[in-house]
Design an enzyme around this catalytic site. Structure first.
Site, short mmCIF file in Angstrom:
data_model
loop_
_atom_site.label_atom_id
_atom_site.label_comp_id
_atom_site.label_asym_id
_atom_site.label_seq_id
_atom_site.Cartn_x
_atom_site.Cartn_y
_atom_site.Cartn_z
CD GLN A 95 1.97 -12.49 32.36
OE1 GLN A 95 2.74 -13.44 32.25
NE2 GLN A 95 0.71 -12.54 32.02
CB THR A 96 1.60 -8.83 27.91
OG1 THR A 96 0.44 -8.10 27.52
CG2 THR A 96 2.19 -9.51 26.70
NE ARG A 97 -4.19 -11.41 31.98
CZ ARG A 97 -5.25 -10.66 32.34
NH1 ARG A 97 -6.28 -10.56 31.54
NH2 ARG A 97 -5.28 -10.06 33.49
CG ASN A 98 -4.36 -7.02 27.25
OD1 ASN A 98 -5.41 -7.38 26.75
ND2 ASN A 98 -4.23 -6.80 28.55
CB ALA A 110 -2.00 -12.05 37.25
#
Ligand SMILES: [Zn+2]
Length: 384
Positions: free
Chosen positions: A191-194, A289
């Protein structure tokens, strides 16, 4: 053989072409509800099975069970309520929609789904914020967003008319096929948002040592304004996959959801989604998160130790470079003091890119940093 979907069955609420045509032909006679990005993305994720076993927006029993006990009414663990509380300002006719109606959900005027209304009940936003986010402060991006929500929750199963996300976003059925085609029996999701930090790469490699395949599944869709833009994340991961990782072992696809910054609670939700996409393992790093200082950075580790979701959590401490060890380490694997460590957070990397500085090589690969320079105006705006 990929992992079983959460609850045992992969939900499919996407209308057949014939059913879709029929609804579109009679659409002028239907009641409508205008929904926001979160509502549209949630409807889509429900329909393609990403939120299995949910078949629609939660009714009161599921909703209150999730708030009070982190459980659906069927007993399954679930941590983030998936509800629809349409804005009143954009829906002057909301009062005319009753239980038993099947209004069409519109997103930017486009029909997205049909909602078969089974229940309507009041939405206590303060209670929601307190239970899900642990705060009622507006400084929390999700709490702030709640201000726009309506006061009534509409619930019931949905049928999807049109997809919201682009074709590059795969469905759980498609990723499962891909994992099978590759012969992967065990798959770990990241999981990532970077964009990839060297520390992320280290954790991914450690995890991949234990399983057949690595599924890099960055969240695109709806993020907070100081996050990297989705294109930057996908582009930099594509570079990493193309130039460093073995193609046979690593697979990259975006996940378009509305990100919930609920710390450990969101981590469980994100793991359940990955189980539905066919993953057997899920990487849980530091402060997954999270936002600001709202959550214990290792709260998710403690939570996962006591849960059986049917997807195995791989727990990792924060990693960084140690000049004495001359390798990536964590507090578990290195005994040197902090002065020997090169430790730069993603927030600092964002600031360095905005300032035109090159992050240290042991923190971010220079070619990735170069590639991110073009997103500077966006990052600059987000830091304000
Ligand atoms: Zn060391």
């Amino acid at each position: 053989m990929t992992a079983l979907p959460y609850g045992g069955t992969l939900v499919n609420r996407v209308l057949s072409d014939a059913a879709r045509r029929e609804i579109l032909a009679g659409i002028d006679d239907r009641k409508t509800i205008a929904i926001d990005t979160q509502g549209a993305l949630d409807a889509e994720k429900i329909a393609i099975g990403a939120f299995s076993p949910l078949t629609g927006f939660m009714g009161e029993a599921d909703y209150s069970g999730v708030l009070a006990r982190s459980r659906l009414k069927n007993g399954l663990t679930w941590t983030i309520p998936i509800i629809l509380a349409p804005r009143i300002a954009e829906n002057p006719g909301l009062g005319d929609i009753h239980v038993g109606d099947s209004p069409v959900l519109l997103y930017h005027g486009e029909p997205i789904a049909v909602l078969h209304v089974e229940e309507k009940f009041p939405f206590d936003k303060t209670e929601f914020a307190r239970r899900v986010y642990g705060t009622t402060e507006d400084a929390h991006p999700d709490v702030k967003k709640l201000r726009n929500a309506g006061d009534t929750i509409f619930s019931g199963p949905i049928d999807l008319i049109n997809r919201v996300s682009g074709a590059d976003e795969l469905t759980p059925e498609e990723t499962r096929k891909e994992f099978d085609r590759r012969g992967w029996e065990t798959v770990v999701a990241f999981q990532t948002r970077n964009p990839p930090h060297v520390a992320h790469e280290y954790i991914q490699r450690c995890a991949l040592e234990q399983v057949d395949g690595l599924f890099i599944h960055p969240v695109v869709g709806e993020l907070k304004k100081d996050d990297f833009p989705a294109e930057a994340v996908i582009e930099s991961y594509q570079y990493l996959v193309d130039h460093y990782y073995p193609k046979s072992r690593v697979f990259l696809a975006p996940l378009a959801i509305s990100m919930r910054y609920a710390g450990p609670r969101a981590a469980v939700f994100l793991a359940i989604i990955r189980k539905n996409y066919g993953c057997t393992h899920f990487i849980v790093g530091r402060d997954i998160a999270g936002v600001g200082n709202y959550y214990d950075p290792y709260g998710a580790h403690a939570l996962f130790r006591n849960l059986d979701l049917g997807i195995e959590a791989m727990l990792f401490r924060e990693s960084y470079y140690c000049r004495k060890c001359r390798s990536m380490v964590t507090e578990k694997t290195c005994g040197h003091p902090e002065s020997d460590h090169s430790r730069v957070s993603m927030t600092q990397i964002r600031k360095m890119i905005v300032a035109g500085e090159q992050p240290p090589i042991e923190v971010m690969r220079p070619e990735l940093a170069d590639l991110l320079v073009k997103y500077r105006p966006y990052l600059e705006a987000g830091l304000k």
